[in-house]
Write a protein that holds these residues in place. Structure first.
Motif, PDB file in Angstrom:
ATOM      1  N   GLN A 268       0.813  -1.214   0.000  1.00 33.31           N
ATOM      2  CA  GLN A 268       0.000   0.000   0.000  1.00 33.31           C
ATOM      3  C   GLN A 268       0.851   1.271   0.000  1.00 33.31           C
ATOM      4  O   GLN A 268       0.352   2.343  -0.340  1.00 33.31           O
ATOM      5  N   TRP A 269       2.092   1.176   0.413  1.00 27.20           N
ATOM      6  CA  TRP A 269       2.997   2.325   0.379  1.00 27.20           C
ATOM      7  C   TRP A 269       4.388   1.812   0.049  1.00 27.20           C
ATOM      8  O   TRP A 269       4.572   0.613  -0.145  1.00 27.20           O
ATOM      9  N   ASN A 270       5.379   2.691  -0.021  1.00 34.06           N
ATOM     10  CA  ASN A 270       6.665   2.274  -0.557  1.00 34.06           C
ATOM     11  C   ASN A 270       7.594   1.689   0.495  1.00 34.06           C
ATOM     12  O   ASN A 270       7.639   0.478   0.673  1.00 34.06           O
ATOM     13  N   SER A 271       8.365   2.531   1.217  1.00 34.42           N
ATOM     14  CA  SER A 271       9.437   1.982   2.032  1.00 34.42           C
ATOM     15  C   SER A 271      10.003   3.032   2.984  1.00 34.42           C
ATOM     16  O   SER A 271       9.806   4.237   2.801  1.00 34.42           O
ATOM     17  N   ILE A 272      10.720   2.548   3.986  1.00 34.75           N
ATOM     18  CA  ILE A 272      11.619   3.379   4.782  1.00 34.75           C
ATOM     19  C   ILE A 272      13.017   3.151   4.222  1.00 34.75           C
ATOM     20  O   ILE A 272      13.521   2.022   4.238  1.00 34.75           O
ATOM     21  N   ILE A 273      13.659   4.202   3.723  1.00 40.06           N
ATOM     22  CA  ILE A 273      14.946   4.080   3.035  1.00 40.06           C
ATOM     23  C   ILE A 273      16.038   4.743   3.860  1.00 40.06           C
ATOM     24  O   ILE A 273      15.987   5.956   4.109  1.00 40.06           O
ATOM     25  N   LEU A 274      17.006   3.944   4.282  1.00 41.54           N
ATOM     26  CA  LEU A 274      18.197   4.471   4.937  1.00 41.54           C
ATOM     27  C   LEU A 274      19.287   4.541   3.879  1.00 41.54           C
ATOM     28  O   LEU A 274      19.852   3.529   3.473  1.00 41.54           O
ATOM     29  N   SER A 275      19.558   5.737   3.418  1.00 43.98           N
ATOM     30  CA  SER A 275      20.433   5.894   2.251  1.00 43.98           C
ATOM     31  C   SER A 275      21.899   5.732   2.626  1.00 43.98           C
ATOM     32  O   SER A 275      22.287   5.815   3.795  1.00 43.98           O
ATOM     33  N   GLU A 276      22.721   5.522   1.606  1.00 48.13           N
ATOM     34  CA  GLU A 276      24.162   5.432   1.802  1.00 48.13           C
ATOM     35  C   GLU A 276      24.677   6.729   2.419  1.00 48.13           C
ATOM     36  O   GLU A 276      24.337   7.822   1.976  1.00 48.13           O
ATOM     37  N   GLY A 277      25.479   6.594   3.467  1.00 55.33           N
ATOM     38  CA  GLY A 277      26.018   7.769   4.134  1.00 55.33           C
ATOM     39  C   GLY A 277      25.218   8.231   5.323  1.00 55.33           C
ATOM     40  O   GLY A 277      25.694   9.024   6.132  1.00 55.33           O
ATOM     41  N   SER A 278      23.973   7.757   5.468  1.00 57.88           N
ATOM     42  CA  SER A 278      23.239   8.043   6.695  1.00 57.88           C
ATOM     43  C   SER A 278      23.808   7.160   7.805  1.00 57.88           C
ATOM     44  O   SER A 278      24.499   6.182   7.539  1.00 57.88           O
ATOM     45  N   ALA A 279      23.535   7.495   9.070  1.00 60.24           N
ATOM     46  CA  ALA A 279      24.252   6.787  10.132  1.00 60.24           C
ATOM     47  C   ALA A 279      23.512   6.881  11.460  1.00 60.24           C
ATOM     48  O   ALA A 279      22.597   7.691  11.636  1.00 60.24           O
ATOM     49  N   ASN A 280      23.928   6.007  12.389  1.00 61.30           N
ATOM     50  CA  ASN A 280      23.465   6.045  13.786  1.00 61.30           C
ATOM     51  C   ASN A 280      21.951   5.876  13.898  1.00 61.30           C
ATOM     52  O   ASN A 280      21.262   6.676  14.538  1.00 61.30           O
ATOM     53  N   HIS A 281      21.452   4.810  13.293  1.00 64.51           N
ATOM     54  CA  HIS A 281      20.022   4.532  13.314  1.00 64.51           C
ATOM     55  C   HIS A 281      19.679   3.573  14.456  1.00 64.51           C
ATOM     56  O   HIS A 281      20.373   2.584  14.685  1.00 64.51           O
ATOM     57  N   SER A 282      18.555   3.846  15.126  1.00 64.23           N
ATOM     58  CA  SER A 282      18.079   2.982  16.199  1.00 64.23           C
ATOM     59  C   SER A 282      16.576   2.824  16.073  1.00 64.23           C
ATOM     60  O   SER A 282      15.836   3.815  16.021  1.00 64.23           O
ATOM     61  N   ILE A 283      16.123   1.574  16.013  1.00 62.87           N
ATOM     62  CA  ILE A 283      14.696   1.260  15.852  1.00 62.87           C
ATOM     63  C   ILE A 283      14.287   0.342  16.991  1.00 62.87           C
ATOM     64  O   ILE A 283      14.814  -0.755  17.145  1.00 62.87           O
ATOM     65  N   ASN A 284      13.324   0.778  17.797  1.00 62.11           N
ATOM     66  CA  ASN A 284      12.885  -0.017  18.934  1.00 62.11           C
ATOM     67  C   ASN A 284      11.362   0.034  19.041  1.00 62.11           C
ATOM     68  O   ASN A 284      10.755   1.104  18.987  1.00 62.11           O
ATOM     69  N   HIS A 285      10.754  -1.138  19.164  1.00 61.04           N
ATOM     70  CA  HIS A 285       9.296  -1.267  19.286  1.00 61.04           C
ATOM     71  C   HIS A 285       8.573  -0.544  18.149  1.00 61.04           C
ATOM     72  O   HIS A 285       7.749   0.340  18.365  1.00 61.04           O
ATOM     73  N   LEU A 286       8.898  -0.958  16.932  1.00 61.73           N
ATOM     74  CA  LEU A 286       8.212  -0.492  15.729  1.00 61.73           C
ATOM     75  C   LEU A 286       7.380  -1.625  15.161  1.00 61.73           C
ATOM     76  O   LEU A 286       7.838  -2.760  15.074  1.00 61.73           O
ATOM     77  N   THR A 287       6.145  -1.328  14.772  1.00 59.97           N
ATOM     78  CA  THR A 287       5.353  -2.242  13.952  1.00 59.97           C
ATOM     79  C   THR A 287       5.187  -1.589  12.586  1.00 59.97           C
ATOM     80  O   THR A 287       4.648  -0.476  12.479  1.00 59.97           O
ATOM     81  N   LEU A 288       5.668  -2.259  11.547  1.00 62.56           N
ATOM     82  CA  LEU A 288       5.626  -1.751  10.181  1.00 62.56           C
ATOM     83  C   LEU A 288       4.890  -2.771   9.332  1.00 62.56           C
ATOM     84  O   LEU A 288       5.234  -3.951   9.353  1.00 62.56           O
ATOM     85  N   LYS A 289       3.880  -2.328   8.577  1.00 61.38           N
ATOM     86  CA  LYS A 289       3.128  -3.298   7.775  1.00 61.38           C
ATOM     87  C   LYS A 289       2.614  -2.697   6.471  1.00 61.38           C
ATOM     88  O   LYS A 289       2.468  -1.492   6.328  1.00 61.38           O
TER      89      LYS A 289
END
Length: 504
Positions: A268-289
């Motif tokens: 129904q939708w596209n994406s979460i995109i972490l591009s090249e060169g981005s940094a220091n990502h933290s994902i906690n208690h996410l529901t993605l569908k």
């Protein structure tokens, strides 16, 4: 000749007697029957049109009737609109002298577009009624809609009429950059739980900025939209354990169609995109569908993407697609993906502990987990896979083989599975899948035994003590609490959930 002439006259009389005129009908007597007495139009966002809902009206009498009026009680000011048997009436609000034949029915289709200010401030319900006839023959059907207030984020319109665009992987697409000093929304880089957010196009996180999602925040993505994190930018998703099944502290990403029939539709939708060169990502208690690719991680090799206590469901291509990246996953659950739940390609460094990878997509070519150090068309075609480690995990699904390795000898390929339950039915003599005899890559592997999930088709991957995953984990790799915050026992169970007794 006389015989043919008589037949001709008889045919004309029969045709004339079959024609209906206004004089064939009688006035409605107030005895209409309805397919429902209340039409509930599912939750909509303010000023966003609803889906179309249906009401069927029956004339069970033996006479053709004329209904003097079918109208909305609030008249032309109503936020509802109707068509009656294909007729639009007066602005979809008022219909006069509607004919309904004996033992027949007609269809009324209903939609709404309303603002939060139109709703009752106590419960945010917007209501009206469809009135059939009047006076002693008056009959009513109630209309009810819940209106949700929301923050809308979307590309601005340029002076020449075109939409604002941003560059994603060298391609221009409809999108905009989140502004921490927006004149209307304030700090768009901080998503709170005060109101849901609706995103159109790609929302970009600018260079050197961090987007933060607070516990309980809700984000709804329109078709073809997503979130893009630019170089030197960061993603922080700070969900927390919830006390109830309402997931009140979970951060939730999903499509913007709120009707129940869209609750589990992929793509129904596209994406979460972490591009090249981005940094220091933290994902906690996410529901993605219901995305196309849930999380797309591109060349994140310098810093580790931390993913904990996260669920990714119903993606038309991949739950997670990682390319030459570094990911640490704990208490991660992925299910129902068109190509693979987890796909790590073009090398990288990956570690997953107490995670459940399941795929019941109805296609024999899918996998729960796919690992490769190659990328077709890239230069070089292969890069080092320095680690792909799975500890105390479940890798299962409806296919024959749910674990796939795609190895090039032109680059390093290091992998290891420790204390995992695995669905793999035809290893044969392939040296990459010798689960019992290859101690370098496989330790304490349980093959093809049923994990007995509570209900995999409903994304319920809880287990009880009858599961083949019960108490089969290695304490060395144990994460103290499971995805629900429940303390793990020793030895721990495999997968993201600590076992519990199911209600009988």
């Amino acid at each position: 000749m006389r015989h043919y002439f008589a037949l001709f006259i008889f045919g004309i009389l029969l045709a004339v007697s079959s024609c209906r005129t206004d004089f064939d009908t009688v006035a409605s007597s107030g005895n209409l029957k309805f397919s429902r007495d209340t039409v509930y139009l599912d939750t909509v966002f303010k000023n966003i049109g609803s889906s179309t809902y249906q009401l069927k009206v029956y004339n069970e009498s033996k006479e053709d009737i004329s209904i003097p009026v079918i109208q909305l009680k609030k008249g032309l000011s109503s936020k509802y609109r109707m068509t009656v048997d294909g007729m639009s009436g007066n602005n979809g609000k008022i219909f006069n002298n509607v004919t309904l034949l004996a033992k027949d029915s007609l269809y009324i289709f209903i939609e709404t577009t309303a603002d939060i200010t139109d709703a009752n401030p106590a419960d945010f319900l917007y209501t009206d009624e469809i009135e059939f006839d009047s006076g002693a023959n008056l009959q009513k059907v109630a209309l009810v809609t819940l209106i949700q207030d929301a923050v809308f984020l979307y590309p601005k319109q340029n002076p020449d009429g075109t939409k604002e665009k941003i560059q994603i992987d060298g391609k221009e697409t409809d999108g905009f950059y989140l502004d921490e000093n927006d004149a209307v929304n304030g700090n768009e880089l901080l998503f709170t739980n005060d109101k849901p957010y609706v995103i159109y196009g790609f929302a970009g996180v600018p260079e050197n900025k961090t987007v933060t999602f607070e516990a309980g925040s809700r984000v709804f993505f329109h078709a073809n939209s997503g979130l893009f994190v630019d170089k030197n930018a960061s993603l922080q998703i700070n969900g927390e354990v919830s006390a109830t099944e309402k997931s009140e502290n979970e951060v939730i990403f999903e499509g913007d169609r709120l009707e129940p029939q869209y609750s589990d539709i992929p793509g129904q939708w596209n994406s979460i995109i972490l591009s090249e060169g981005s940094a220091n990502h933290s994902i906690n208690h996410l529901t993605l569908k219901n995305a196309t690719i849930g999380l797309s991680v591109n060349n994140q090799i310098a810093t580790t993407v931390q993913i904990k206590n996260t669920q990714i469901y119903n993606c038309s291509q991949y739950g997670i697609l990682a390319q030459n990246s570094r990911i640490n996953g704990e208490n991660l659950v992925i299910n129902y993906s068109g190509l693979a739940g987890l796909s790590c390609v073009y090398g990288g460094d990956y570690s997953f502990t107490h995670s459940t990878f399941y795929n019941n997509w109805p296609n024999s070519e899918h996998f729960a987990v796919h690992i490769s150090n190659k990328l077709a068309g890239a230069t070089p075609e292969a890069k080092d896979l320095t680690q792909a480690t799975f500890n105390n995990c479940i890798i299962y699904g409806s296919g024959t083989n749910e674990f796939n390795l795609d190895k090039s000898t032109n680059a390093q390929f290091v992998y290891q599975l420790n204390n995992c339950l695995l669905k793999f039915s035809s290893s044969g003599s392939n040296p990459d899948y010798q689960f019992k005899d290859d101690a370098v890559h496989y330790n304490q592997i349980i093959l093809n035994e049923n994990p007995k999930f509570l209900n995999a088709s409903q994304n319920k991957f809880n287990i009880d003590n009858t599961s083949a995953a019960f108490a089969k984990g290695n304490q060395t790799y144990a994460i103290p609490t499971d995805i629900l915050g429940i303390t793990r026992t020793s030895p721990p169970d495999l997968g993201a959930y600590q076992s519990q007794d199911f209600p009988k």
